[in-house]
Scaffold this motif. Sequence first.
Motif, PDB file in Angstrom:
ATOM      1  N   TRP A 332      58.583  57.525 -19.084  1.00  0.00           N
ATOM      2  CA  TRP A 332      58.158  56.604 -20.259  1.00  0.00           C
ATOM      3  C   TRP A 332      57.189  57.149 -21.327  1.00  0.00           C
ATOM      4  N   ILE A 333      57.713  57.376 -22.392  1.00  0.00           N
ATOM      5  CA  ILE A 333      57.114  57.810 -23.498  1.00  0.00           C
ATOM      6  C   ILE A 333      56.585  56.741 -24.254  1.00  0.00           C
ATOM      7  N   VAL A 334      55.256  56.300 -24.025  1.00  0.00           N
ATOM      8  CA  VAL A 334      54.874  54.860 -24.468  1.00  0.00           C
ATOM      9  C   VAL A 334      54.936  54.766 -25.930  1.00  0.00           C
ATOM     10  N   PRO A 335      54.483  55.758 -26.687  1.00  0.00           N
ATOM     11  CA  PRO A 335      54.333  55.395 -28.122  1.00  0.00           C
ATOM     12  C   PRO A 335      55.661  55.373 -28.817  1.00  0.00           C
ATOM     13  N   THR A 336      56.458  55.665 -28.316  1.00  0.00           N
ATOM     14  CA  THR A 336      57.860  55.944 -28.952  1.00  0.00           C
ATOM     15  C   THR A 336      58.722  54.338 -28.709  1.00  0.00           C
ATOM     16  N   TYR A 337      58.266  53.739 -27.748  1.00  0.00           N
ATOM     17  CA  TYR A 337      59.126  52.558 -27.246  1.00  0.00           C
ATOM     18  C   TYR A 337      58.611  51.168 -28.143  1.00  0.00           C
ATOM     19  N   PRO A 338      59.728  50.546 -28.680  1.00  0.00           N
ATOM     20  CA  PRO A 338      59.533  49.854 -29.903  1.00  0.00           C
ATOM     21  C   PRO A 338      58.921  48.189 -29.247  1.00  0.00           C
ATOM     22  N   ALA A 339      58.038  47.593 -29.981  1.00  0.00           N
ATOM     23  CA  ALA A 339      57.384  46.452 -29.348  1.00  0.00           C
ATOM     24  C   ALA A 339      58.394  45.361 -29.769  1.00  0.00           C
ATOM     25  N   SER A 340      58.042  44.100 -29.463  1.00  0.00           N
ATOM     26  CA  SER A 340      59.081  42.922 -29.461  1.00  0.00           C
ATOM     27  C   SER A 340      58.828  42.329 -30.731  1.00  0.00           C
ATOM     28  N   THR A 341      60.081  41.935 -31.255  1.00  0.00           N
ATOM     29  CA  THR A 341      60.006  40.842 -32.364  1.00  0.00           C
ATOM     30  C   THR A 341      60.116  39.538 -32.129  1.00  0.00           C
ATOM     31  N   SER A 342      59.932  39.118 -30.861  1.00  0.00           N
ATOM     32  CA  SER A 342      60.364  37.626 -30.266  1.00  0.00           C
ATOM     33  C   SER A 342      58.862  36.653 -30.727  1.00  0.00           C
ATOM     34  N   CYS A 343      59.054  35.405 -30.941  1.00  0.00           N
ATOM     35  CA  CYS A 343      58.337  34.469 -31.006  1.00  0.00           C
ATOM     36  C   CYS A 343      58.760  33.404 -30.180  1.00  0.00           C
ATOM     37  N   VAL A 356      60.614  27.360 -26.073  1.00  0.00           N
ATOM     38  CA  VAL A 356      61.264  27.461 -27.305  1.00  0.00           C
ATOM     39  C   VAL A 356      61.354  28.458 -27.910  1.00  0.00           C
ATOM     40  N   ASN A 357      62.351  29.228 -28.608  1.00  0.00           N
ATOM     41  CA  ASN A 357      62.330  30.158 -29.341  1.00  0.00           C
ATOM     42  C   ASN A 357      61.981  29.819 -30.884  1.00  0.00           C
ATOM     43  N   ASP A 358      61.170  30.444 -31.357  1.00  0.00           N
ATOM     44  CA  ASP A 358      60.708  30.389 -32.575  1.00  0.00           C
ATOM     45  C   ASP A 358      60.867  31.451 -33.456  1.00  0.00           C
ATOM     46  N   ALA A 359      60.281  31.595 -34.709  1.00  0.00           N
ATOM     47  CA  ALA A 359      60.757  32.472 -35.752  1.00  0.00           C
ATOM     48  C   ALA A 359      60.704  34.089 -35.055  1.00  0.00           C
ATOM     49  N   VAL A 360      61.162  34.937 -35.734  1.00  0.00           N
ATOM     50  CA  VAL A 360      61.546  36.083 -35.453  1.00  0.00           C
ATOM     51  C   VAL A 360      60.546  37.146 -36.221  1.00  0.00           C
ATOM     52  N   LEU A 361      59.665  37.731 -35.852  1.00  0.00           N
ATOM     53  CA  LEU A 361      59.131  38.643 -36.696  1.00  0.00           C
ATOM     54  C   LEU A 361      59.874  39.809 -37.642  1.00  0.00           C
ATOM     55  N   THR A 421      62.414  26.799 -38.897  1.00  0.00           N
ATOM     56  CA  THR A 421      62.141  27.926 -38.059  1.00  0.00           C
ATOM     57  C   THR A 421      62.159  29.137 -38.742  1.00  0.00           C
ATOM     58  N   SER A 422      63.175  29.187 -39.201  1.00  0.00           N
ATOM     59  CA  SER A 422      63.524  30.614 -40.183  1.00  0.00           C
ATOM     60  C   SER A 422      62.653  30.901 -41.172  1.00  0.00           C
ATOM     61  N   ARG A 423      61.836  29.938 -41.496  1.00  0.00           N
ATOM     62  CA  ARG A 423      60.697  30.018 -43.037  1.00  0.00           C
ATOM     63  C   ARG A 423      59.278  29.952 -42.356  1.00  0.00           C
ATOM     64  N   ARG A 424      58.987  30.011 -40.934  1.00  0.00           N
ATOM     65  CA  ARG A 424      57.749  29.694 -40.674  1.00  0.00           C
ATOM     66  C   ARG A 424      56.924  30.997 -40.900  1.00  0.00           C
TER      67      ARG A 424
END
Length: 651
Positions: A332-343, A356-361, A421-424
Amino acid sequence: MSSSLSALRRLRTALILFVTSTSLFTSTARADPTPVPPPGQPSRTGPANTFQVIGTSGVSAQQLFLGTANKVYVVDKTEDNPLRIKSHPAWGSEITLNPTYSVRAMDIYSNTFCAGGSSLGDGRWINVGGNEGVSWGGVAPGVQGNNPAAYGGAPYDDYDGGAAIRLLMPRDDGTCNWDDNPKNYMSSRRWYPTVEPLEDGSVVIIGGDNIGGYLNSADQNNPTLEYWPSKGNGTPVYLPILDETLPANLFPLTWLLPSGNLFIQVNWETEVYDYKNNVEHRLANIPAAVRTYPASGASVLLPLTPANNYTATVLFCGGSNVAAGQWTSSNWIVPTYPASTSCVKINPDDKKPVWVNDAVLPEARTMGNFILLPDGRILLVNGAKLGTAGYGNDSWAIGHSYADSPILTPLIYDPHPGIPTSRRLSRAGLGSSKIPRMYHSTAILLTDGSVMIAGSNPNPDYTVGNGVQYPTEYRVELFYPWYFNYTRPNPSGLIDQIGYGGNYFDVQLSADDLKINDGGNGPLYSLNGTKAILIRTGFSTHGLNMGQRYLELQTSYTLNSDGSGILHVAQFPPLPTLFPPGPAVLYIVVNGVPSVGVLVTVGNGQIGTQTVNTVTPLPGNVVPVPTTSTGTLTTIGPKSTGRWWWWWWDC
């Protein structure tokens, strides 16, 4: 969950009594407060929605908190900061904001590396845990394995901070110092512990490890909690969830709920914990990503308001979708791994809490920092798109950093009802910083409503110079939110202590105050849009602001015939679990524009059972209306606001 149900029934009943009594009855009773002077205008301003470097922190700002309206305190790990005290590098500093920005070195004896912290009910701040004594580069001299070095030796001469309890009573005169006395220390060592204020003004200290490293492990883990001051016989209490969530279970994400229970989220697992009876109530796993260190998603307890019945909702954004085995994989090459966009968000005090799923980063983010703003919106700053928190000497590290691709433009999250949600989440009109804020960055709200941003040091020791991509950072920035485009309300009648229940107090607002951002709609419109807000700005470290909390007080108003007004402000609901005792900042917010905040004491100023008083009902709203015969103004009232808030529970 019978114990939780009982707590929630009591909460429901108390809130029904509080919100209906303050809305439906009238009274001529008045508080007898200790007033503070009108707060005036901000001493430092800048263009709205921009960043401005205002000075340096003296020591790298791994930990940051607001001690008084004019003093910010910085705590670092043991390292070779250029700022000196008593012939060794300083690891703590005091920033004076006004009238001239300055930095004072503060002495700390033990290693504060990755400590936790919080305010206490008596106004002190507590700094908890840390690491063993170290020498240059964070290396313990001649000590390996689980045996911590009690003394680091030259050049730092620091002591083992693993069990440390350090205390500070902030003062404006520049004379306060850290009390780092072994007589106050814990019974077990904790590196990366969480500290959360409780309703009696004490704190709960959760988790951590012995010496550790990037990840926790079974031989290092401390799967317990304890209290300060100690409760019972002082023996740490075993918490099974901390044994079941290795290796990403450090800095467990924890909040005191209105029900009096604790909400704990760690690795993928989640629970409501009845700490008084030592009972865990497991909930569904958090979706999409790990949010605890080192995945380090942003998290925040959303504003508690009369409109939402003071319902606790916790929001999580970003982090990293890392499977258990992936953390320790050599591939695992840590600094190449994408973070999450989830809220995602959850109401933990619900009968059957669900995620509950919220906005997406708009972009993936790790190590983001959520900051509650007085207008009820939330600023998201700092962090990176790739990798995780942490650093090391691995060949694939970016220098030492386990993260890459810093995010320089903040986001605003708007939790207000009715926002799709899409505009939060939005960054419309927001400027960008020029300073990467990576691992060990911090952020806090100041009393003028600006946000101080500092730190970033993904390095084992002081590291600067040409070719260092992510150096030890000392520059301190302010971010100026949108309301820096406006003159601020300048209310009178503010007080310096707010209790649980009791008499309301009156805040006077001039006709000019009520013209602020009113869109030409007049003073009645403005009074309807005026709020009294309490914010605890929290202890900032590792993307967390431990103890951060926002609560809107109940209000009614009187509109005067000259266009000025009186805001009648209830004290806290008679439930210390809604907002634990200790220091906080009081803002009067007119049409979204906050006054400069004043520092207040919440509760009785002591650690222990808080005084809870009978609520004095607020008067109804009073407005002047023109008569038909003479055109003069006649006041009608007191009058019910007509507002009802229901706390519903299906038992």
